[in-house]
Design a protein around this motif. Structure first.
Motif, PDB file in Angstrom:
ATOM      1  N   VAL A   1      -6.638   7.933  -3.751  1.00  0.00           N
ATOM      2  CA  VAL A   1      -6.728   9.250  -3.139  1.00  0.00           C
ATOM      3  C   VAL A   1      -5.317   9.814  -3.001  1.00  0.00           C
ATOM      4  CG1 VAL A   1      -8.872   8.789  -1.881  1.00  0.00           C
ATOM      5  CG2 VAL A   1      -6.700   8.355  -0.767  1.00  0.00           C
ATOM      6  N   ASP A   2      -5.221  11.130  -3.083  1.00  0.00           N
ATOM      7  CA  ASP A   2      -3.952  11.822  -2.885  1.00  0.00           C
ATOM      8  C   ASP A   2      -3.987  12.479  -1.518  1.00  0.00           C
ATOM      9  OD1 ASP A   2      -3.255  11.124  -5.456  1.00  0.00           O
ATOM     10  OD2 ASP A   2      -3.873  13.034  -6.319  1.00  0.00           O
ATOM     11  N   VAL A   3      -3.032  12.139  -0.668  1.00  0.00           N
ATOM     12  CA  VAL A   3      -2.957  12.738   0.661  1.00  0.00           C
ATOM     13  C   VAL A   3      -1.718  13.620   0.736  1.00  0.00           C
ATOM     14  CG1 VAL A   3      -4.322  10.989   1.863  1.00  0.00           C
ATOM     15  CG2 VAL A   3      -1.884  10.648   1.606  1.00  0.00           C
ATOM     16  N   ALA A   4      -1.886  14.784   1.369  1.00  0.00           N
ATOM     17  CA  ALA A   4      -0.788  15.739   1.485  1.00  0.00           C
ATOM     18  C   ALA A   4       0.360  15.119   2.266  1.00  0.00           C
ATOM     19  CB  ALA A   4      -1.282  17.005   2.176  1.00  0.00           C
ATOM     20  N   ALA A   5       1.576  15.420   1.823  1.00  0.00           N
ATOM     21  CA  ALA A   5       2.774  14.889   2.481  1.00  0.00           C
ATOM     22  C   ALA A   5       3.937  15.813   2.177  1.00  0.00           C
ATOM     23  CB  ALA A   5       3.073  13.481   1.988  1.00  0.00           C
ATOM     24  N   SER A   6       4.990  15.656   2.928  1.00  0.00           N
ATOM     25  CA  SER A   6       6.229  16.400   2.696  1.00  0.00           C
ATOM     26  C   SER A   6       7.281  15.439   2.187  1.00  0.00           C
ATOM     27  CB  SER A   6       6.724  17.022   4.005  1.00  0.00           C
ATOM     28  OG  SER A   6       5.765  17.898   4.523  1.00  0.00           O
ATOM     29  N   ALA A   7       8.166  15.945   1.341  1.00  0.00           N
ATOM     30  CA  ALA A   7       9.265  15.112   0.843  1.00  0.00           C
ATOM     31  C   ALA A   7      10.071  14.598   2.026  1.00  0.00           C
ATOM     32  CB  ALA A   7      10.148  15.912  -0.096  1.00  0.00           C
ATOM     33  N   GLY A   8      10.387  13.312   2.001  1.00  0.00           N
ATOM     34  CA  GLY A   8      11.160  12.688   3.067  1.00  0.00           C
ATOM     35  C   GLY A   8      10.328  12.168   4.218  1.00  0.00           C
ATOM     36  N   GLU A   9       9.016  12.490   4.237  1.00  0.00           N
ATOM     37  CA  GLU A   9       8.133  12.022   5.314  1.00  0.00           C
ATOM     38  C   GLU A   9       7.985  10.499   5.239  1.00  0.00           C
ATOM     39  OE1 GLU A   9       3.609  12.983   6.924  1.00  0.00           O
ATOM     40  OE2 GLU A   9       4.464  14.187   5.319  1.00  0.00           O
ATOM     41  N   PRO A  10       7.940   9.813   6.400  1.00  0.00           N
ATOM     42  CA  PRO A  10       7.787   8.356   6.380  1.00  0.00           C
ATOM     43  C   PRO A  10       6.440   7.929   5.774  1.00  0.00           C
ATOM     44  CG  PRO A  10       8.339   9.136   8.589  1.00  0.00           C
ATOM     45  CD  PRO A  10       8.058  10.337   7.748  1.00  0.00           C
ATOM     46  N   VAL A  11       6.487   6.857   4.989  1.00  0.00           N
ATOM     47  CA  VAL A  11       5.275   6.258   4.424  1.00  0.00           C
ATOM     48  C   VAL A  11       5.081   4.934   5.140  1.00  0.00           C
ATOM     49  CG1 VAL A  11       4.165   5.333   2.351  1.00  0.00           C
ATOM     50  CG2 VAL A  11       5.622   7.367   2.199  1.00  0.00           C
ATOM     51  N   ARG A  12       3.878   4.745   5.711  1.00  0.00           N
ATOM     52  CA  ARG A  12       3.597   3.557   6.527  1.00  0.00           C
ATOM     53  C   ARG A  12       2.559   2.649   5.868  1.00  0.00           C
ATOM     54  NH1 ARG A  12       3.861   7.857   9.784  1.00  0.00           N
ATOM     55  NH2 ARG A  12       1.631   8.173   9.897  1.00  0.00           N
ATOM     56  N   ALA A  13       2.637   1.381   6.195  1.00  0.00           N
ATOM     57  CA  ALA A  13       1.607   0.424   5.791  1.00  0.00           C
ATOM     58  C   ALA A  13       0.354   0.737   6.594  1.00  0.00           C
ATOM     59  CB  ALA A  13       2.064  -1.001   6.073  1.00  0.00           C
ATOM     60  N   VAL A  14      -0.802   0.815   5.929  1.00  0.00           N
ATOM     61  CA  VAL A  14      -2.041   1.121   6.645  1.00  0.00           C
ATOM     62  C   VAL A  14      -2.560  -0.090   7.403  1.00  0.00           C
ATOM     63  CG1 VAL A  14      -2.680   2.990   5.083  1.00  0.00           C
ATOM     64  CG2 VAL A  14      -3.541   0.680   4.655  1.00  0.00           C
ATOM     65  N   ALA A  15      -2.195  -1.279   6.951  1.00  0.00           N
ATOM     66  CA  ALA A  15      -2.619  -2.528   7.590  1.00  0.00           C
ATOM     67  C   ALA A  15      -1.516  -3.569   7.379  1.00  0.00           C
ATOM     68  CB  ALA A  15      -3.940  -3.015   6.993  1.00  0.00           C
ATOM     69  N   ALA A  16      -1.585  -4.639   8.136  1.00  0.00           N
ATOM     70  CA  ALA A  16      -0.580  -5.698   8.031  1.00  0.00           C
ATOM     71  C   ALA A  16      -0.677  -6.401   6.685  1.00  0.00           C
ATOM     72  CB  ALA A  16      -0.777  -6.700   9.163  1.00  0.00           C
ATOM     73  N   GLY A  17       0.484  -6.847   6.185  1.00  0.00           N
ATOM     74  CA  GLY A  17       0.489  -7.572   4.924  1.00  0.00           C
ATOM     75  C   GLY A  17       1.892  -7.950   4.494  1.00  0.00           C
ATOM     76  N   ARG A  18       1.999  -8.364   3.236  1.00  0.00           N
ATOM     77  CA  ARG A  18       3.274  -8.763   2.648  1.00  0.00           C
ATOM     78  C   ARG A  18       3.523  -7.881   1.431  1.00  0.00           C
ATOM     79  NH1 ARG A  18       6.306 -13.424   2.844  1.00  0.00           N
ATOM     80  NH2 ARG A  18       4.652 -14.525   3.906  1.00  0.00           N
ATOM     81  N   VAL A  19       4.724  -7.331   1.334  1.00  0.00           N
ATOM     82  CA  VAL A  19       5.086  -6.480   0.200  1.00  0.00           C
ATOM     83  C   VAL A  19       5.080  -7.331  -1.065  1.00  0.00           C
ATOM     84  CG1 VAL A  19       6.882  -5.015  -0.808  1.00  0.00           C
ATOM     85  CG2 VAL A  19       6.450  -4.955   1.673  1.00  0.00           C
ATOM     86  N   SER A  20       4.223  -6.943  -2.018  1.00  0.00           N
ATOM     87  CA  SER A  20       4.146  -7.694  -3.275  1.00  0.00           C
ATOM     88  C   SER A  20       4.948  -7.017  -4.384  1.00  0.00           C
ATOM     89  CB  SER A  20       2.691  -7.879  -3.705  1.00  0.00           C
ATOM     90  OG  SER A  20       2.038  -6.636  -3.819  1.00  0.00           O
ATOM     91  N   PHE A  21       5.309  -5.733  -4.181  1.00  0.00           N
ATOM     92  CA  PHE A  21       6.154  -5.025  -5.143  1.00  0.00           C
ATOM     93  C   PHE A  21       6.791  -3.844  -4.444  1.00  0.00           C
ATOM     94  CE2 PHE A  21       7.008  -1.694  -8.225  1.00  0.00           C
ATOM     95  CZ  PHE A  21       7.733  -2.380  -9.189  1.00  0.00           C
ATOM     96  N   ALA A  22       8.056  -3.615  -4.730  1.00  0.00           N
ATOM     97  CA  ALA A  22       8.766  -2.420  -4.270  1.00  0.00           C
ATOM     98  C   ALA A  22       9.791  -2.094  -5.345  1.00  0.00           C
ATOM     99  CB  ALA A  22       9.441  -2.659  -2.922  1.00  0.00           C
ATOM    100  N   GLY A  23       9.547  -1.034  -6.087  1.00  0.00           N
ATOM    101  CA  GLY A  23      10.447  -0.683  -7.179  1.00  0.00           C
ATOM    102  C   GLY A  23       9.956   0.552  -7.902  1.00  0.00           C
ATOM    103  N   ARG A  24      10.454   0.744  -9.106  1.00  0.00           N
ATOM    104  CA  ARG A  24      10.130   1.927  -9.887  1.00  0.00           C
ATOM    105  C   ARG A  24       9.188   1.556 -11.022  1.00  0.00           C
ATOM    106  NH1 ARG A  24      12.298   5.639  -7.391  1.00  0.00           N
ATOM    107  NH2 ARG A  24      11.995   7.347  -8.824  1.00  0.00           N
ATOM    108  N   VAL A  25       8.192   2.416 -11.226  1.00  0.00           N
ATOM    109  CA  VAL A  25       7.253   2.286 -12.334  1.00  0.00           C
ATOM    110  C   VAL A  25       7.128   3.675 -12.956  1.00  0.00           C
ATOM    111  CG1 VAL A  25       4.883   1.768 -13.030  1.00  0.00           C
ATOM    112  CG2 VAL A  25       5.966   0.418 -11.221  1.00  0.00           C
ATOM    113  N   ALA A  26       7.426   3.783 -14.235  1.00  0.00           N
ATOM    114  CA  ALA A  26       7.347   5.055 -14.950  1.00  0.00           C
ATOM    115  C   ALA A  26       8.140   6.143 -14.226  1.00  0.00           C
ATOM    116  CB  ALA A  26       5.895   5.473 -15.143  1.00  0.00           C
TER     117      ALA A  26
END
Length: 191
Positions: free
Chosen positions: A73-98
């Motif tokens: 799903v695409d949710v409206a956001a503003s550039a620079g707005e914080p992006v939060r984890a929706v639930a607890a977990g472990r980051v499995s990837f953080a980087g650039r794709v395409a």
């Protein structure tokens, strides 16, 4: 010569049908006998951005594995707005794709993984995140939402995409007004 080519094409069709058709039928039978996948638990404690952001484009599951659709799903956001984890977990990837920043989180106690893009990550692979914890900021630009800034939020079980809105409990999904309920043991005012 023309007749020979026609005969060879027909023989090729028969050989392909004789070898491929049994495989297709076996895969279909295996899928039919496979147990249904477990339901998605409503474990989210926050939206990826904002409080109740508008959903610009909803979940459109593809008819086939490689078919067209919208795998999130695409949710409206503003550039620079914080992006939060929706639930607890472990980051499995953080980087650039395409060319876009992507963060993926394996959700604790499940076989589910959430994805968020475009995000300038402040977390790294292996980091533990709590529900509602900031993982980065919405990147400006991006062509995913037709010129608008948004966050594409995805959910996967293995390699299968699921509707991420299923993670939200009713109290996070419902945008209606709050209702006060009576307090048990307290008399109503006379009036």
């Amino acid at each position: 010569m023309v007749i020979m080519r026609r005969v060879m094409r027909q023989v090729t069709r028969w050989v392909v049908a004789a070898t491929v058709l049994p495989l297709v039928l076996a895969v279909a039978a295996a899928r039919a006998d496979a147990p249904p996948s477990p339901p998605v638990p409503a474990i989210a404690r926050a939206w990826p951005v904002g409080v109740r952001p508008p959903v610009l484009r909803g979940w459109e599951p593809p008819a086939t594995v490689y078919g067209p659709g919208h795998r999130g799903v695409d949710v409206a956001a503003s550039a620079g707005e914080p992006v939060r984890a929706v639930a607890a977990g472990r980051v499995s990837f953080a980087g650039r794709v395409a060319g876009r920043g992507v963060v993926s989180v394996a959700l604790t106690g499940t076989d589910l993984r959430t994805t968020y893009e475009p995000v300038t990550a402040t977390v790294e692979k292996g980091d533990e995140v709590a529900a509602g914890e900031v993982m980065g900021a919405v990147e400006a630009g991006g062509a995913h939402c037709g010129g608008r800034t948004c966050v594409h939020w995805g959910l996967l079980r293995g390699g299968t995409y699921l509707n991420p809105l299923l993670l939200l409990p009713p109290w996070l999904l419902d945008a209606g007004p709050s209702r006060l309920l009576p307090v048990l043991g307290v008399p109503l005012p006379e009036g």
